[in-house]
Design a protein around this motif. Structure first.
Motif, PDB file in Angstrom:
ATOM      1  N   ALA A 492       6.216  -5.187  11.991  1.00 48.02           N
ATOM      2  CA  ALA A 492       5.587  -4.052  12.663  1.00 48.02           C
ATOM      3  C   ALA A 492       4.075  -4.095  12.486  1.00 48.02           C
ATOM      4  O   ALA A 492       3.327  -3.800  13.433  1.00 48.02           O
ATOM      5  CB  ALA A 492       6.139  -2.740  12.109  1.00 48.02           C
ATOM      6  N   ASP A 493       3.601  -4.455  11.294  1.00 47.99           N
ATOM      7  CA  ASP A 493       2.173  -4.568  11.050  1.00 47.99           C
ATOM      8  C   ASP A 493       1.954  -5.310   9.738  1.00 47.99           C
ATOM      9  O   ASP A 493       2.884  -5.515   8.953  1.00 47.99           O
ATOM     10  CB  ASP A 493       1.492  -3.206  11.008  1.00 47.99           C
ATOM     11  CG  ASP A 493       0.043  -3.273  11.498  1.00 47.99           C
ATOM     12  OD1 ASP A 493      -0.526  -4.399  11.496  1.00 47.99           O
ATOM     13  OD2 ASP A 493      -0.522  -2.232  11.864  1.00 47.99           O
ATOM     14  N   MET A 494       0.704  -5.686   9.522  1.00 55.40           N
ATOM     15  CA  MET A 494       0.355  -6.447   8.328  1.00 55.40           C
ATOM     16  C   MET A 494      -1.087  -6.117   7.951  1.00 55.40           C
ATOM     17  O   MET A 494      -1.930  -5.861   8.804  1.00 55.40           O
ATOM     18  CB  MET A 494       0.496  -7.946   8.595  1.00 55.40           C
ATOM     19  CG  MET A 494      -0.046  -8.829   7.491  1.00 55.40           C
ATOM     20  SD  MET A 494      -0.174 -10.524   8.035  1.00 55.40           S
ATOM     21  CE  MET A 494      -0.947 -11.264   6.592  1.00 55.40           C
ATOM     22  N   ALA A 495      -1.359  -6.116   6.642  1.00 59.21           N
ATOM     23  CA  ALA A 495      -2.714  -5.860   6.147  1.00 59.21           C
ATOM     24  C   ALA A 495      -2.942  -6.661   4.883  1.00 59.21           C
ATOM     25  O   ALA A 495      -2.000  -7.150   4.250  1.00 59.21           O
ATOM     26  CB  ALA A 495      -2.903  -4.369   5.885  1.00 59.21           C
ATOM     27  N   SER A 496      -4.214  -6.804   4.521  1.00 62.56           N
ATOM     28  CA  SER A 496      -4.548  -7.448   3.249  1.00 62.56           C
ATOM     29  C   SER A 496      -5.072  -6.382   2.296  1.00 62.56           C
ATOM     30  O   SER A 496      -5.623  -5.363   2.713  1.00 62.56           O
ATOM     31  CB  SER A 496      -5.596  -8.543   3.449  1.00 62.56           C
ATOM     32  OG  SER A 496      -6.825  -7.988   3.888  1.00 62.56           O
ATOM     33  N   SER A 497      -4.887  -6.633   1.008  1.00 64.35           N
ATOM     34  CA  SER A 497      -5.298  -5.661   0.000  1.00 64.35           C
ATOM     35  C   SER A 497      -5.675  -6.385  -1.282  1.00 64.35           C
ATOM     36  O   SER A 497      -5.276  -7.542  -1.505  1.00 64.35           O
ATOM     37  CB  SER A 497      -4.161  -4.665  -0.272  1.00 64.35           C
ATOM     38  OG  SER A 497      -4.447  -3.836  -1.362  1.00 64.35           O
ATOM     39  N   SER A 498      -6.423  -5.691  -2.122  1.00 63.76           N
ATOM     40  CA  SER A 498      -6.795  -6.280  -3.413  1.00 63.76           C
ATOM     41  C   SER A 498      -5.753  -6.000  -4.487  1.00 63.76           C
ATOM     42  O   SER A 498      -5.825  -6.551  -5.580  1.00 63.76           O
ATOM     43  CB  SER A 498      -8.147  -5.711  -3.873  1.00 63.76           C
ATOM     44  OG  SER A 498      -8.069  -4.304  -4.042  1.00 63.76           O
ATOM     45  N   THR A 499      -4.756  -5.144  -4.171  1.00 63.38           N
ATOM     46  CA  THR A 499      -3.731  -4.815  -5.159  1.00 63.38           C
ATOM     47  C   THR A 499      -2.481  -4.292  -4.476  1.00 63.38           C
ATOM     48  O   THR A 499      -2.498  -3.958  -3.291  1.00 63.38           O
ATOM     49  CB  THR A 499      -4.268  -3.762  -6.155  1.00 63.38           C
ATOM     50  OG1 THR A 499      -3.323  -3.567  -7.196  1.00 63.38           O
ATOM     51  CG2 THR A 499      -4.532  -2.442  -5.465  1.00 63.38           C
ATOM     52  N   ARG A 500      -1.395  -4.231  -5.248  1.00 66.59           N
ATOM     53  CA  ARG A 500      -0.125  -3.737  -4.721  1.00 66.59           C
ATOM     54  C   ARG A 500      -0.168  -2.213  -4.570  1.00 66.59           C
ATOM     55  O   ARG A 500      -0.961  -1.535  -5.213  1.00 66.59           O
ATOM     56  CB  ARG A 500       1.044  -4.105  -5.653  1.00 66.59           C
ATOM     57  CG  ARG A 500       1.124  -5.554  -5.982  1.00 66.59           C
ATOM     58  CD  ARG A 500       2.435  -5.868  -6.703  1.00 66.59           C
ATOM     59  NE  ARG A 500       2.718  -4.977  -7.806  1.00 66.59           N
ATOM     60  CZ  ARG A 500       2.283  -5.157  -9.052  1.00 66.59           C
ATOM     61  NH1 ARG A 500       1.496  -6.186  -9.337  1.00 66.59           N
ATOM     62  NH2 ARG A 500       2.612  -4.309 -10.010  1.00 66.59           N
ATOM     63  N   MET A 501       0.748  -1.698  -3.764  1.00 66.77           N
ATOM     64  CA  MET A 501       0.841  -0.255  -3.576  1.00 66.77           C
ATOM     65  C   MET A 501       1.498   0.431  -4.766  1.00 66.77           C
ATOM     66  O   MET A 501       1.646   1.655  -4.774  1.00 66.77           O
ATOM     67  CB  MET A 501       1.649   0.066  -2.304  1.00 66.77           C
ATOM     68  CG  MET A 501       0.880  -0.146  -1.030  1.00 66.77           C
ATOM     69  SD  MET A 501      -0.617   0.858  -0.931  1.00 66.77           S
ATOM     70  CE  MET A 501       0.055   2.504  -0.916  1.00 66.77           C
ATOM     71  N   THR A 502       1.906  -0.323  -5.747  1.00 68.11           N
ATOM     72  CA  THR A 502       2.532   0.254  -6.933  1.00 68.11           C
ATOM     73  C   THR A 502       1.670   0.068  -8.175  1.00 68.11           C
ATOM     74  O   THR A 502       2.126   0.321  -9.289  1.00 68.11           O
ATOM     75  CB  THR A 502       3.905  -0.393  -7.165  1.00 68.11           C
ATOM     76  OG1 THR A 502       3.742  -1.819  -7.206  1.00 68.11           O
ATOM     77  CG2 THR A 502       4.863  -0.030  -6.056  1.00 68.11           C
ATOM     78  N   ALA A 503       0.426  -0.397  -7.998  1.00 63.82           N
ATOM     79  CA  ALA A 503      -0.413  -0.664  -9.172  1.00 63.82           C
ATOM     80  C   ALA A 503      -1.887  -0.686  -8.795  1.00 63.82           C
ATOM     81  O   ALA A 503      -2.435  -1.733  -8.489  1.00 63.82           O
ATOM     82  CB  ALA A 503      -0.005  -1.987  -9.813  1.00 63.82           C
ATOM     83  N   PHE A 504      -2.527   0.476  -8.804  1.00 61.16           N
ATOM     84  CA  PHE A 504      -3.976   0.544  -8.621  1.00 61.16           C
ATOM     85  C   PHE A 504      -4.608   0.563 -10.013  1.00 61.16           C
ATOM     86  O   PHE A 504      -4.821   1.626 -10.602  1.00 61.16           O
ATOM     87  CB  PHE A 504      -4.376   1.827  -7.875  1.00 61.16           C
ATOM     88  CG  PHE A 504      -3.973   1.873  -6.428  1.00 61.16           C
ATOM     89  CD1 PHE A 504      -3.346   0.794  -5.817  1.00 61.16           C
ATOM     90  CD2 PHE A 504      -4.216   3.001  -5.670  1.00 61.16           C
ATOM     91  CE1 PHE A 504      -2.970   0.845  -4.484  1.00 61.16           C
ATOM     92  CE2 PHE A 504      -3.847   3.067  -4.332  1.00 61.16           C
ATOM     93  CZ  PHE A 504      -3.212   1.984  -3.736  1.00 61.16           C
TER      94      PHE A 504
END
Length: 792
Positions: A492-504
């Motif tokens: 459906a969609d994709m993004a890049s991130s510097s960290t997981r959604m379970t660990a900021f």
């Protein structure tokens, strides 16, 4: 003489098979639970004590408190991560307290490539002194090889997986398909009792790519851990006193000091999520240990209750044996022999039950457990306990009944007396008080877990997967990779991130116009994301707008969460400018708070920077798409862009559920042990009810002849036990409330102790008691009075 004691004891057990089974099985169950909990507890306490110098290994941790607070004020954070700027100071001026120090970076999953073969393992960047401090055993090579920036160390299992043999010295592999390293040493795999057992390779901190860390001079930049080995007889407290204030003059935001803590204590006594000593696993270990003691106590109470109750029926036997010439010492020996035989049989059965159940308990607790067959301490303590239990349980018949005068007993003048049953009633109340406390405690644990699970997470966790960016090619070709994934029809969609959604976990300071003095100490979780991040995770934008590809300026834009907007203090933060690491960002939106770190803690302020992340890809699978089909198509795309590396992924919701694993394991263990405790209590209650019904057989017969109905007799026999359970409720509930309230205080956010927990536990205990007693009560009440009165 002993043979005679044994034969009589065996005959007595065979004659009373029902009571013998209740005694042996109930005590064996309690012993087995105590054994399993004991093995688990010893395993927890043995973590990080397998290193040669474990009592000298320490970790240097940073303690923070806000600027402006007086010395000695409570610290607001105690953490592992410190500044690498400290290391030169330790090397130059503190060799008298540390004979070795080492920088260690947080382990990361890395791809190790050998030709066509590639594997994923967890590893760290370290100094050559690190393996020396921890006393790693090398099968080939040595730790000194890490002085060479092109050399790495790998574990034996990694060598076999990557090269097919543990003889890998001198072989070459590529790290993340980018940096080549020569194997300079192969070390033995660390045991499961080591916190470092899952770190499978070490690469040198002297490598050019780590210059940013080794040349750092900023004490406000926290990016590594530092371990040390204490010199001579130096203690951790003495070392703390010496180095405590090294960084204080250099800190710009908070007041920081250093604390030296024994590494072997951190596993049990440090809680990384709450940043404090004394808040870690030790509270859970103690709780399970207390449950084990209580269950064993229940089993012993059962055993002593049944032993004393049945012994009163043997008064005539004592009288006859004394008439025939038995000495009191012989009778004492007989009763003690019988008691110890029962306890010994229970112990043997407990060993069997514990050995059979250990694999299941290992999977339940998440810890490998084995029976300590070769431990002399284990056998000595077990046999000592067996002997003490046998003596205590046999002491009443041995020393009380053996003192009877045979003339009174044989004339039928012996009566147990009105107070004879009081000790048994006290033990029954204690037994059910413990069982009720276990039920309330278990219910509270699961209520706390559910409280955290019911907190809104602020985004859609379902159908999200995280794929690490483990090679440069994935990062360089992000746009092409994203287009290819969207063309599969399953994404459906994709993004890049510097960290997981379970660990900021990364944080930093911000600057903004109108910033108050006390706000300069506050940090924000900082997350770098691409323009498609918000749509991919399905967050909720409350003010302003989301990141968008339509705006070319979003690389200098930021979005803050609700807590971040509250900290900034603007009436309307949209359009305001904040500075992060010297760069200005324009706030374009405020998003709903998202629960990403500790589910039992408060939401922390966060800022999302629109420059794009370079650590992992977050992919949302289209609704209704079979997971297996989606993963296969996604993997095929990644293989085109990254053919030399394995396709690694992690489901976001599974990662989130791991946050509850510790409490869930504790709850599961408490549930099993509480259930078995109730079973033991019911066995004892069943035996006592049977004994009481047997004692009152003729009374029941007389009452039936005089017109008593079955329901009246049932109430008569059940009421005494129900009164004891009512009393145990009044004893147990205040105590349970006190201790569970204190346990909940370990969590920043916690549930409340609702009245319904206590009411439900009490009603449940009364129902179980009634069901257990009713069988024997109804059996006695339905008996034909002719049968019960025939002997009169």
């Amino acid at each position: 003489m002993f043979k005679n004691y044994l034969l009589v004891a065996i005959r007595h057990l065979r004659k009373n098979r029902g009571y013998s089974f209740i005694n042996i099985f109930g005590l064996a169950t309690g012993m087995a639970i105590a054994l399993v909990i004991g093995i688990w507890t010893i395993g927890e306490h043995s973590v990080d004590k397998s290193y040669p110098d474990h009592n000298r290994i320490v970790e240097i941790m940073q303690a923070q408190r806000p600027k402006g607070t007086a010395p000695g004020s409570p610290i607001t954070y105690l953490g592992y991560t410190v500044s690498s700027a400290l290391k030169p100071y330790l090397q130059k001026g503190y060799k008298d307290i540390f004979d070795a120090t080492a920088i260690y970076t947080w382990p990361n999953d890395g791809i190790l490539v050998n030709g066509e073969k590639s594997i994923s393992r967890q590893g760290s960047w370290v100094e050559h002194t690190f393996p020396k401090i921890f006393g790693y055993h090398f099968l080939s090579g040595n730790a000194e090889s890490l002085r060479d920036p092109s050399t790495a160390l790998i574990s034996r299992s990694t060598a076999i997986a990557l090269f097919g043999s543990e003889h890998a010295l001198g072989r070459t592999f590529k790290y993340n398909n980018k940096f080549p390293f020569i194997v300079g040493g192969v070390y033995a795999d660390q045991p499961q009792t080591s916190s470092l057992h899952d770190v499978d390779f070490f690469i040198p901190l002297s490598h050019p790519s780590m210059n940013w860390l080794t040349s750092n001079t900023d004490f406000d930049s926290h990016s590594c851990r530092i371990f040390a080995r204490l010199a001579g007889n130096v203690t951790a407290e003495q070392a703390t006193a010496r180095i405590k204030d090294i960084c204080t003059p250099f800190n710009k935001h908070n007041i920081e000091t250093y604390t030296v803590l024994p590494f072997e204590d951190l596993y049990l006594h440090y809680d990384d999520s709450n940043g404090g000593i004394g808040k870690g696993r030790i509270s859970r270990v103690r709780l399970i240990g207390i449950i084990g003691v209580f269950v064993l106590l229940l089993a012993c109470i059962n055993f002593m209750n049944m032993s004393t109750a049945r012994s009163e029926q043997r008064a005539r036997e004592v009288g006859i044996r004394k008439t025939l010439g038995s000495l009191r010492g012989q009778l004492i020996g007989q009763f003690l022999a019988e008691s110890n035989l029962v306890v010994l049989l229970a112990f043997v059965l407990a060993i069997v039950l514990a050995a059979l159940s250990l694999p299941w308990f290992s999977s339940l607790s998440g810890k490998p457990m084995t029976m300590p067959w070769t431990s002399t301490t284990f056998w000595a303590v077990s046999l000592l306990f067996t002997g003490i239990t046998g003596i205590l349980a046999g002491s009443y018949p041995a020393f009380f009944l053996s003192g009877f005068r045979p003339v009174k007993v044989l004339k039928g003048a012996f009566k147990a007396g009105k107070g004879a049953g009081i000790p048994r009633k006290v033990l029954v109340v204690a037994q059910f008080s413990i069982s009720l406390a276990l039920i309330i405690g278990t219910a509270t644990i699961f209520r706390q877990i559910q409280f955290a699970k019911d907190r809104p997470v602020g985004y859609d966790r379902a159908a999200l997967i995280n794929v690490p960016i483990n090679t440069d090619s994935l990062d360089r070709h992000y746009e092409s990779l994203r287009t290819a994934l969207l063309n599969t029809g399953v994404v459906a969609d994709m993004a890049s991130s510097s960290t997981r959604m379970t660990a900021f976990y990364q944080n930093n300071w911000l600057e903004w116009k109108g910033m108050q003095e006390d706000q300069k100490n506050l940090t924000f979780r900082d997350i770098w994301v691409s323009a498609d991040f918000g749509h991919t995770v399905d967050w909720t934008v409350l003010q302003g707008r989301d990141f968008s590809r339509a705006y070319g300026t979003d690389s200098s834009s930021a979005i803050v969460n609700e807590e971040g907007a509250r900290i900034l203090g603007f009436k309307n933060p949209i359009g305001k400018t904040v500075k992060h690491e010297g760069k200005s960002y324009n706030i374009i939106g405020v998003t709903k708070n998202m629960l990403v770190n500790d589910p039992y803690d408060k939401i922390q302020p966060a800022i999302f920077l629109g420059e794009g992340g370079h650590s992992l890809h977050i992919i949302r699978i289209k609704p209704g798409t079979p997971v297996r089909t989606a993963l296969a198509r996604i993997e095929s795309v990644y293989k085109k862009f990254n053919p030399a590396s394995p396709f690694l992924y992690q489901f976001n919701d599974e990662d989130y559920e791991r946050k509850f694993i510790s409490e869930t394991q504790m709850g599961n263990l408490a549930t099993v042990f509480s259930g078995l405790a109730i079973l033991i209590s019911c066995l004892g209650l069943f035996g006592l009810a049977s004994f009481v019904a047997e004692q009152r057989t003729k009374e029941i017969g007389v009452r039936k002849v005089l017109g008593a109905r079955v329901v009246n007799l049932w109430a008569l026999l059940s009421s005494d036990f129900l009164k004891l359970v009512f009393l145990s409720c009044f004893v147990s509930m205040p105590i349970s409330y006190f201790f569970m309230s204190r346990w909940l205080q370990n969590y920043t956010l916690h549930t409340s102790l609702s009245l319904w927990i206590f009411v439900a536990a009490g009603v449940g205990m009364l129902s179980i008691t009634l069901a257990t007693v009713s069988y024997q009560a109804l059996k006695a009440a339905l008996m034909n009075p002719v049968t019960s009165l025939r002997s009169e």
